[in-house]
Design a protein around this motif. Sequence first.
Motif, PDB file in Angstrom:
ATOM      1  N   ARG A  19       0.823  -1.207   0.000  1.00  0.00           N
ATOM      2  CA  ARG A  19       0.000   0.000   0.000  1.00  0.00           C
ATOM      3  C   ARG A  19       0.857   1.256   0.000  1.00  0.00           C
ATOM      4  N   VAL A  79       2.495   1.742  -3.461  1.00  0.00           N
ATOM      5  CA  VAL A  79       1.543   2.268  -4.447  1.00  0.00           C
ATOM      6  C   VAL A  79       1.317   3.760  -4.220  1.00  0.00           C
ATOM      7  N   LYS A  80       1.193   4.126  -2.954  1.00  0.00           N
ATOM      8  CA  LYS A  80       0.965   5.533  -2.627  1.00  0.00           C
ATOM      9  C   LYS A  80       2.166   6.388  -3.039  1.00  0.00           C
ATOM     10  N   ASN A  94       2.031   6.450  -6.893  1.00  0.00           N
ATOM     11  CA  ASN A  94       0.812   7.197  -7.231  1.00  0.00           C
ATOM     12  C   ASN A  94       0.462   7.131  -8.715  1.00  0.00           C
ATOM     13  N   ALA A 119      -0.662   3.863 -11.836  1.00  0.00           N
ATOM     14  CA  ALA A 119      -0.799   2.447 -12.176  1.00  0.00           C
ATOM     15  C   ALA A 119      -0.956   2.330 -13.688  1.00  0.00           C
ATOM     16  N   MET A 131      -6.712  -0.875  -7.326  1.00  0.00           N
ATOM     17  CA  MET A 131      -6.370   0.414  -7.932  1.00  0.00           C
ATOM     18  C   MET A 131      -7.612   1.288  -8.110  1.00  0.00           C
ATOM     19  N   TRP A 178      -8.694   2.592  -4.695  1.00  0.00           N
ATOM     20  CA  TRP A 178      -7.777   3.622  -4.205  1.00  0.00           C
ATOM     21  C   TRP A 178      -7.723   4.849  -5.111  1.00  0.00           C
ATOM     22  N   ILE A 224      -6.286   5.343  -7.993  1.00  0.00           N
ATOM     23  CA  ILE A 224      -4.924   5.621  -8.468  1.00  0.00           C
ATOM     24  C   ILE A 224      -4.977   6.031  -9.944  1.00  0.00           C
ATOM     25  N   ASN A 281      10.099  -1.574  -2.228  1.00  0.00           N
ATOM     26  CA  ASN A 281       8.973  -0.957  -2.935  1.00  0.00           C
ATOM     27  C   ASN A 281       8.982  -1.321  -4.417  1.00  0.00           C
ATOM     28  N   LEU A 337       6.156  -3.986  -6.242  1.00  0.00           N
ATOM     29  CA  LEU A 337       5.311  -3.492  -7.325  1.00  0.00           C
ATOM     30  C   LEU A 337       5.564  -4.259  -8.621  1.00  0.00           C
ATOM     31  N   PHE A 387       2.349  -6.002 -10.307  1.00  0.00           N
ATOM     32  CA  PHE A 387       1.863  -5.498 -11.589  1.00  0.00           C
ATOM     33  C   PHE A 387       2.399  -6.268 -12.797  1.00  0.00           C
TER      34      PHE A 387
END
Length: 364
Positions: free
Chosen positions: A224, A227-228, A231, A233, A283, A286, A288, A307, A311, A315
Amino acid sequence: MRLGEAIEEAKKICEKTSSPIKKGETGILVTGLTGFLGSHILEELDKRNFQEEIFFTTWTGFKGAERGKKLWKTTTNLDNLKLNPILIKGKELEGIENCPPVRGVWHIAGEISLAKSYLALKSSNSISNARVAVAEGGGGGPDTTVASTLSVVVNTDGPKGEVKEESLMSKKKNIEIFGGYAQSKTVGELVAEKRRCKIVRFGLLTGSRREKEFNQRDLFYVFRKAVKQLNVAPEDCLGYKKSFVDITPVDVAAREFIDIAERGRDKIYHIAKENPVGLKELMDAWEIPKTTLKKFMQKLDKLEGINRRILRAGFLRDIKKGKSYFDLFLSGDYTYKQDNTKKVLKELKRSEEINYSTLLKGYL
């Protein structure tokens, strides 16, 4: 470790390890009460006006309600509960023999680490199960309920590369179990099965339905945050078809665990959403922003460390299959039999549905 080896390991642990806990008429012993799930179990017991003695294992002891409130971080009025610490020394719960006789044992303690080996986690996640449970006919110990995890049975069938989750352990003893954490939890669950415990499997206990309450040690929390930070996707990617994850709000987990411990039968229960949450669903929940895969990759390549890895796994499905259970866990790529889902909700006559879209928005 193959499943057949795990079965033999569980047999050896049961033969070598006995439980010193005596059966009584009243009172419960709870391991792991000071953890994330434990704090919510404590809060739920307070809501239910639980009047029996609650013995709990601790490394540090318990000194007054004020310290307890800081330790548990709940809205619980500790003065309403009869809390009694049982001091332990090691991961195999040395000192648990000092617990007075109780009618029930709720074993939720364990060690979460996707980097450690089976031998490093064996005491916490495997032997401890044998220390709390006395098999029927082998001394008549307290009724025992053990918290497990859906990831216990995320086992990869090497020849086909299929990931499976089943209600009971598969008879295919050649199925490979990747990573020390999965291996230790699998052996621990086999021990619990052999000792005739109730077993409760949860998805990821990432947070509760309260706003902005998260388990910061959980891998989903790390995802999470990643992803934040990014920011953005991709508009489309392999992960939207392949990456899924089971989520169980911790307050729901606590409530259902107590009901199973108090009224359930000796079997395996699943506490999770009927269908795993997909990456695209996350996504969208959220909100995104989306971009092309090329622009997403350009931004992703600027990240470093965990991170970037987490991801890419989610993804792009950039996973070195078979290398480690850690890589498999990042993808959340698994399914479970539909006929076993929500079984506990049906048996306990519950009809409540969780609004996962609202819940997932809260995670960001």
